[in-house]
Design an enzyme around this catalytic site. Structure first.
Site, PDB file in Angstrom:
ATOM      1  N   ASN A 128     -94.203 -16.671 -76.207  1.00 28.97           N
ATOM      2  CA  ASN A 128     -93.646 -15.330 -76.402  1.00 28.97           C
ATOM      3  C   ASN A 128     -92.901 -14.796 -75.179  1.00 28.97           C
ATOM      4  O   ASN A 128     -92.764 -13.597 -75.004  1.00 28.97           O
ATOM      5  CB  ASN A 128     -94.735 -14.374 -76.891  1.00 28.97           C
ATOM      6  CG  ASN A 128     -95.987 -14.445 -76.039  1.00 28.97           C
ATOM      7  OD1 ASN A 128     -95.946 -14.977 -74.936  1.00 28.97           O
ATOM      8  ND2 ASN A 128     -97.077 -13.902 -76.529  1.00 28.97           N
ATOM      9  N   TYR A 170    -105.862 -15.998 -67.396  1.00 25.52           N
ATOM     10  CA  TYR A 170    -106.252 -16.040 -68.808  1.00 25.52           C
ATOM     11  C   TYR A 170    -107.757 -16.239 -68.994  1.00 25.52           C
ATOM     12  O   TYR A 170    -108.199 -16.719 -70.046  1.00 25.52           O
ATOM     13  CB  TYR A 170    -105.467 -17.137 -69.527  1.00 25.52           C
ATOM     14  CG  TYR A 170    -104.022 -16.750 -69.788  1.00 25.52           C
ATOM     15  CD1 TYR A 170    -103.712 -15.549 -70.445  1.00 25.52           C
ATOM     16  CD2 TYR A 170    -102.970 -17.572 -69.409  1.00 25.52           C
ATOM     17  CE1 TYR A 170    -102.394 -15.180 -70.688  1.00 25.52           C
ATOM     18  CE2 TYR A 170    -101.642 -17.215 -69.659  1.00 25.52           C
ATOM     19  CZ  TYR A 170    -101.371 -16.017 -70.293  1.00 25.52           C
ATOM     20  OH  TYR A 170    -100.063 -15.659 -70.551  1.00 25.52           O
ATOM     21  N   LYS A 186     -92.231 -15.982 -68.638  1.00 26.47           N
ATOM     22  CA  LYS A 186     -92.957 -17.240 -68.748  1.00 26.47           C
ATOM     23  C   LYS A 186     -91.976 -18.430 -68.748  1.00 26.47           C
ATOM     24  O   LYS A 186     -90.755 -18.242 -68.911  1.00 26.47           O
ATOM     25  CB  LYS A 186     -93.795 -17.218 -70.040  1.00 26.47           C
ATOM     26  CG  LYS A 186     -94.879 -16.120 -70.069  1.00 26.47           C
ATOM     27  CD  LYS A 186     -95.674 -16.200 -71.379  1.00 26.47           C
ATOM     28  CE  LYS A 186     -96.754 -15.145 -71.488  1.00 26.47           C
ATOM     29  NZ  LYS A 186     -97.537 -15.285 -72.757  1.00 26.47           N
ATOM     30  N   THR A 230     -98.316  -9.683 -79.605  1.00 26.23           N
ATOM     31  CA  THR A 230     -98.628 -11.017 -79.076  1.00 26.23           C
ATOM     32  C   THR A 230     -98.027 -12.130 -79.940  1.00 26.23           C
ATOM     33  O   THR A 230     -97.416 -13.073 -79.443  1.00 26.23           O
ATOM     34  CB  THR A 230    -100.166 -11.205 -79.014  1.00 26.23           C
ATOM     35  OG1 THR A 230    -100.718 -10.136 -78.263  1.00 26.23           O
ATOM     36  CG2 THR A 230    -100.541 -12.525 -78.378  1.00 26.23           C
ATOM     37  N   HIS A 254     -95.066 -11.876 -70.336  1.00 28.44           N
ATOM     38  CA  HIS A 254     -96.399 -11.273 -70.285  1.00 28.44           C
ATOM     39  C   HIS A 254     -96.244  -9.838 -69.798  1.00 28.44           C
ATOM     40  O   HIS A 254     -95.424  -9.565 -68.928  1.00 28.44           O
ATOM     41  CB  HIS A 254     -97.310 -12.021 -69.307  1.00 28.44           C
ATOM     42  CG  HIS A 254     -98.569 -11.266 -68.997  1.00 28.44           C
ATOM     43  ND1 HIS A 254     -99.665 -11.288 -69.825  1.00 28.44           N
ATOM     44  CD2 HIS A 254     -98.880 -10.406 -67.985  1.00 28.44           C
ATOM     45  CE1 HIS A 254    -100.607 -10.485 -69.327  1.00 28.44           C
ATOM     46  NE2 HIS A 254    -100.155  -9.945 -68.213  1.00 28.44           N
ATOM     47  N   ARG A 291     -90.395 -10.136 -77.551  1.00 29.64           N
ATOM     48  CA  ARG A 291     -91.100 -11.252 -78.192  1.00 29.64           C
ATOM     49  C   ARG A 291     -90.595 -11.494 -79.613  1.00 29.64           C
ATOM     50  O   ARG A 291     -90.494 -12.642 -80.061  1.00 29.64           O
ATOM     51  CB  ARG A 291     -92.597 -10.976 -78.196  1.00 29.64           C
ATOM     52  CG  ARG A 291     -93.210 -11.112 -76.811  1.00 29.64           C
ATOM     53  CD  ARG A 291     -94.609 -10.552 -76.767  1.00 29.64           C
ATOM     54  NE  ARG A 291     -95.367 -11.001 -75.614  1.00 29.64           N
ATOM     55  CZ  ARG A 291     -96.636 -10.691 -75.396  1.00 29.64           C
ATOM     56  NH1 ARG A 291     -97.285  -9.902 -76.257  1.00 29.64           N
ATOM     57  NH2 ARG A 291     -97.270 -11.137 -74.336  1.00 29.64           N
ATOM     58  N   GLU A 309    -104.483  -7.852 -62.544  1.00 27.87           N
ATOM     59  CA  GLU A 309    -103.402  -8.834 -62.534  1.00 27.87           C
ATOM     60  C   GLU A 309    -102.471  -8.676 -61.333  1.00 27.87           C
ATOM     61  O   GLU A 309    -102.064  -9.667 -60.722  1.00 27.87           O
ATOM     62  CB  GLU A 309    -102.605  -8.718 -63.839  1.00 27.87           C
ATOM     63  CG  GLU A 309    -103.429  -9.155 -65.049  1.00 27.87           C
ATOM     64  CD  GLU A 309    -102.707  -8.968 -66.378  1.00 27.87           C
ATOM     65  OE1 GLU A 309    -103.204  -9.501 -67.372  1.00 27.87           O
ATOM     66  OE2 GLU A 309    -101.656  -8.299 -66.416  1.00 27.87           O
TER      67      GLU A 309
HETATM   68  N1  UDP Z   1    -101.925 -16.757 -77.473  1.00 27.23           N
HETATM   69  C1  UDP Z   1    -101.769 -17.808 -78.362  1.00 27.23           C
HETATM   70  N2  UDP Z   1    -102.414 -17.755 -79.579  1.00 27.23           N
HETATM   71  C2  UDP Z   1    -103.190 -16.685 -79.941  1.00 27.23           C
HETATM   72  C3  UDP Z   1    -103.339 -15.624 -79.040  1.00 27.23           C
HETATM   73  C4  UDP Z   1    -102.688 -15.688 -77.806  1.00 27.23           C
HETATM   74  O1  UDP Z   1    -101.077 -18.771 -78.064  1.00 27.23           O
HETATM   75  O2  UDP Z   1    -103.730 -16.691 -81.056  1.00 27.23           O
HETATM   76  C5  UDP Z   1    -101.251 -16.822 -76.157  1.00 27.23           C
HETATM   77  C6  UDP Z   1     -99.954 -16.003 -76.113  1.00 27.23           C
HETATM   78  O3  UDP Z   1     -99.007 -16.695 -75.306  1.00 27.23           O
HETATM   79  C7  UDP Z   1    -100.416 -14.726 -75.444  1.00 27.23           C
HETATM   80  C8  UDP Z   1    -101.460 -15.240 -74.454  1.00 27.23           C
HETATM   81  O4  UDP Z   1    -102.109 -16.294 -75.154  1.00 27.23           O
HETATM   82  O5  UDP Z   1     -99.349 -14.039 -74.823  1.00 27.23           O
HETATM   83  C9  UDP Z   1    -102.476 -14.221 -74.001  1.00 27.23           C
HETATM   84  O6  UDP Z   1    -103.136 -13.701 -75.129  1.00 27.23           O
HETATM   85  P1  UDP Z   1    -103.490 -12.154 -75.233  1.00 27.23           P
HETATM   86  O7  UDP Z   1    -104.384 -11.985 -76.397  1.00 27.23           O
HETATM   87  O8  UDP Z   1    -103.964 -11.653 -73.910  1.00 27.23           O
HETATM   88  O9  UDP Z   1    -102.072 -11.501 -75.633  1.00 27.23           O
HETATM   89  P2  UDP Z   1    -100.992 -10.683 -74.769  1.00 27.23           P
HETATM   90  O10 UDP Z   1    -101.761  -9.778 -73.842  1.00 27.23           O
HETATM   91  O11 UDP Z   1    -100.157 -11.676 -74.021  1.00 27.23           O
HETATM   92  O12 UDP Z   1    -100.190  -9.931 -75.788  1.00 27.23           O
HETATM   93 MG    MG Z   2    -103.368 -10.063 -72.667  1.00 27.53          MG
END
Ligand code: UDP
Ligand code: MG
Length: 167
Positions: free
Chosen positions: A122, A50, A10, A97, A125, A108, A136
């Site tokens: 983080n 997203y 990212k 996450t 992805h 992360r 994706e």
């Molecule tokens: N994210 C955030 N706050 C939250 C949850 C997610 O900023 O409470 C952001 C974070 O950058 C995350 C992305 O949204 O990587 C996508 O969220 P997801 O739940 O899909 O998590 P991931 O699959 O990336 O672990």
């Molecule tokens: Mg996700």
């Protein structure tokens, strides 16, 4: 089980000059890179990637984040990793996450942060499961850009030029 998984470095990962470190960590998995490119992310791609989070309060901040608007660079490094149990291997290495809850030795955990604006920056992805990986990879790459095909593609002719499309 042979799988493919989408990995994005990212904009914060690029800004923090973490590309080399992250690729080194990913190489520990012994998975193969099946595709890689630098992408100038469009709003359409960001919102599609997203889409499952569009009702969340952090959605606007998240779209700004992946567009690079929080880090003055509109690009991400997009890759497909390929091999045995690729999804789980990369996901574990990426970590949880929330970077504060992620294993400290995960990517992360080591490099992520939570901004005062509430976005989890983080740095990476990774696809969560097979269904998400397929969705994706097809959204970020054309079949011609991926070295090994585990999802079917079909030949189409556009303006007299033959090309591949996801079937
Ligand atoms: N994210 C955030 N706050 C939250 C949850 C997610 O900023 O409470 C952001 C974070 O950058 C995350 C992305 O949204 O990587 C996508 O969220 P997801 O739940 O899909 O998590 P991931 O699959 O990336 O672990
Ligand atoms: Mg996700």
């Amino acid at each position: 089980m042979f799988q493919q998984t989408l990995v994005l470095i990212k904009p914060d990962g690029l800004k923090k000059s973490l590309t080399g470190n992250i690729l080194t960590r990913l190489s520990e998995t012994k998975l193969e890179i099946a595709a890689a490119k630098v992408v100038r992310v469009s709003r359409k791609l960001a919102e599609k990637h997203y889409a499952h989070l569009k009702d969340k309060p952090f959605f606007d901040g998240l779209v700004k984040y992946i567009l690079g608007e929080l880090h003055e660079r509109r690009k991400v490094l997009a890759m497909v990793y390929h091999g045995e149990d690729a999804i789980k291997k990369v996901k574990e290495l990426a970590g949880a996450t929330n970077p504060e809850e992620a294993e400290p030795t995960s990517i992360r955990g080591a490099y992520g942060r939570i901004t005062t604006g509430g976005v989890y920056e983080n740095v990476i992805h990774a696809s969560a499961n097979e269904k998400e990986a397929e969705r994706e990879i097809k959204m970020w790459f054309k079949p011609d850009e991926v070295i090994y095909h585990i999802y079917p593609a079909k030949e189409v002719v556009k303006n007299n030029i033959q090309e591949l499309e996801w079937a």
